[in-house]
Design an enzyme around this catalytic site. Structure first.
Site, mmCIF file in Angstrom:
data_model
loop_
_atom_site.group_PDB
_atom_site.id
_atom_site.type_symbol
_atom_site.label_atom_id
_atom_site.label_comp_id
_atom_site.label_asym_id
_atom_site.label_seq_id
_atom_site.Cartn_x
_atom_site.Cartn_y
_atom_site.Cartn_z
ATOM 1 N N GLY D 27 0.813 -1.210 0.000
ATOM 2 C CA GLY D 27 0.000 0.000 0.000
ATOM 3 C C GLY D 27 0.842 1.253 0.000
ATOM 4 C CB SER D 44 9.617 1.707 -3.404
ATOM 5 O OG SER D 44 9.395 0.383 -3.812
ATOM 6 C CG ASP D 119 -24.527 6.808 3.435
ATOM 7 O OD1 ASP D 119 -25.502 7.392 2.936
ATOM 8 O OD2 ASP D 119 -24.575 6.227 4.537
ATOM 9 C CG HIS D 168 -2.878 -4.400 -9.044
ATOM 10 N ND1 HIS D 168 -1.998 -3.684 -9.813
ATOM 11 C CD2 HIS D 168 -2.438 -4.252 -7.787
ATOM 12 C CE1 HIS D 168 -1.076 -3.144 -9.050
ATOM 13 N NE2 HIS D 168 -1.317 -3.476 -7.820
#
Lengths: 236, 236, 236, 236
Positions: D27, D44, D119, D168
């Site tokens: 992430g 990274s 929402d 992915h």
């Protein structure tokens, strides 16, 4: 009286919370003092965070409260039946842990799909039949014990140290209150694994019998070689 | 002896607990000192919260205890077989993590459905065949190693750094004990993702090969560009 | 004003977070002071970690803000409708807890599959019909209350202290704000159990009526024997 | 430079960990300073527990490192493409959160089954097509951005603030790095709910359009009435 056992039973009850087996007041653990025949059990419906060791209720086999300011768990009679039937048991636990309950509600045994299961349970974890309306009306908690005993049948209860009661949930047991909790946690975990295995492969069969035998005998019985031995040669 | 490796192995074992890969005494991590050929491994059946680094057991390839007051893990021989077969391995882990076990019990490979998988595993994560009754009777733990090696076959074990043993569970490995645990955690996570993907779309196929190639090569090999380089140009 | 009720409502809202029922600003709990007819409710869209007890908004049945610097929850009118219809309610909660929402989105009642369910809910936990476009356009939150009332129909709302609104999620209630949260947590847990039971056995039926009756009556009504009695003979 | 934005981006990256969206180095979150056109992004492959705000890497739209001792996330070019295409975006996040990835791997949109979804997301959360082998070979990360843009097509990206890339995982965005994370967390949660809904009722359809319209408009646009207004009349 029985302060040391009360502490054990209290600790085992709190372990149910720590291990995520119960929420609120669900679940109860008991222990037995075989010398006096007295059972120490969690009181009914008292919040876990208000409990203390001295709150544990002491009852005899006729459900008389020998010591304690609270009523015993409403499932006490089920525990007593099992202690009466099986002399090797020194701790019993009942929970509504979610994975085990899923099998109880589905009315299915937990199949013996792998070594995680076989390390603790020798064969499937059975589910009882339905209690009849009459059994429920006349002596619900006593008959819950009776239907467990009927389902264990001629097996050694220590070889399948937990069972599901139909539409209800798991009862597990052991040589101490903490071992009973240990078996309840394992039962829920192997139920979780079995659930996902069945979803991946609905035709899955029990693991090969020789693998189940191997793993059970690796941890239990005279040829066990898992774990350590204490000074008396007993596996710990 | 090997105090530094013992600390590494101890830390890696505790990481199994932190990452939710094991409960109770389930699971074990080992490391190897390639100079002496000695293996450091978690003792069998000792609670994680009682373990210390100095409790790690040191054994040679013949299973002789070189140092340590506890018996080594009952799976030690499996670890040794893998160290003997694969010189690139310096850490091995075995767990009963729930998502990986579901595939092991179902007897299914974990398909390569996406980039999360491809970042670590080059192709499907295979599941071994059943051990035969004879293999189990004669040398269970040794033959567990053998069937893993048979399944890895002519692949580089570092390209598929984990595998499921049928009806049992995952073994994973790496260039250190902590990398082995890392791969075990990733294997369980991609098994979780694959499980849910298969439920959403039972006809799903492996991701396109060029996508799998791209992601694996982005992190591994001479053209890798994920992560940082250390002073020696080695990816970290 | 109503500082004690504000504290109760605040604590019950925070309990939603602790029990994992909500993330971010999702969910809201209210309480009512029956003497003044005023409702105390969580403000709309304020982060839980910024809330204090004094931030709770006080409104009357006409949605006038009687006290508070924040607008009340956008679901306030739904709460008011239920308080108006059911005099026995003193706390209401709305969440988007994931297991209950799965049934709300599927448009399915949560079947009464076991004793965990029956200890709290007498029969299935129903799901409302779709609101019509007109009902949504003219008075969405009011009509959400109306369709809940339509679904409860002639049942005692305290016998089924929670319900799913179609494509939306659970509303639950009780004799206090904290009891409302308690029922919301139980509703989500029995939805989780029912989900897994249905996956194991898609043909599963509700548990036998005499078992459901037994468990509900063991905890509720004049013959209850679960839990403790306080000095006034009222079950606690 | 851009110390305040670095802090925002760092905090948003750490929020991914807190919310359980990522493990290890998986992430990344970025933010953009629209005045200078510079992008601040997580480096990274650096462990989250070693990161500090000052480790965030600053790059320009041509991928030149303007400041920072680490290489930027390998997904940086995808972020840049999106910032170039959509001027309203000020934060972007990519995760491998498990529920969203399940839909990405299955190649399925997350259907709009209820109000939790509505929402935040106006309509289904789409999944991109497969990238071609050529797209992957020539400019993988750039083309990942391109295929997201192709899938958003003529919609306002703020009305569907997240999308799955086939095989992915999710990319999400917002008016700030923290709002991007917020949308990523919501996307994973509605994917979880949709997964379970589809299992309960495989024939389920999207919720009625007028309900989806109502909930989206209750929180967004000029007639919004959810949440609070700040002194400038802007919803917060």
């Amino acid at each position: 009286m029985l302060e040391s056992l009360k502490k054990e039973v209290y600790d085992a009850n709190m372990e149910l919370v720590t291990k995520g087996m119960v929420i609120y007041t669900w679940g109860n653990v008991s222990g037995i003092d075989r010398k006096t025949g007295l059972v120490v059990i969690k009181p009914s419906g008292v919040d876990y965070d208000e409990l203390t060791a001295s709150d544990m209720t002491v009852v005899d086999f006729d459900m008389n409260i020998i010591e304690g300011r609270y009523r015993p768990s409403s499932d006490t009679k089920t525990h007593i039946r099992l202690y009466q039937a099986y002399k090797s048991l020194a701790g019993i636990v009942h929970t509504h842990s979610a994975w085990a309950v899923a099998f109880a509600q589905a009315g299915m045994a937990v199949p013996a799909l792998g070594t995680t299961h076989a390390d603790y349970f020798y064969g499937e974890i059975p589910c009882t039949r339905d209690l009849t309306g009459e059994e429920i009306e006349t002596d619900y908690e006593g008959n819950t014990g009776a239907v467990i005993i009927e389902t264990v049948a001629d097996k050694d209860p220590m070889e399948v140290p937990g069972i599901n009661v139909k539409n209800h949930g798991p009862f597990a047991w052991g040589k101490s209150p903490s071992e009973a909790v240990y078996h309840a946690v394992v039962m829920d975990k192997v139920a979780e694994m079995a659930y996902h295995t069945l979803a991946l492969n609905p035709q899955v069969k029990n693991a090969p019998q020789y693998l189940l035998d191997k793993h059970y005998s690796r941890k239990h019985g005279s040829n066990a070689y898992y774990g350590q031995e204490n000074e008396k040669g007993r596996r710990i």
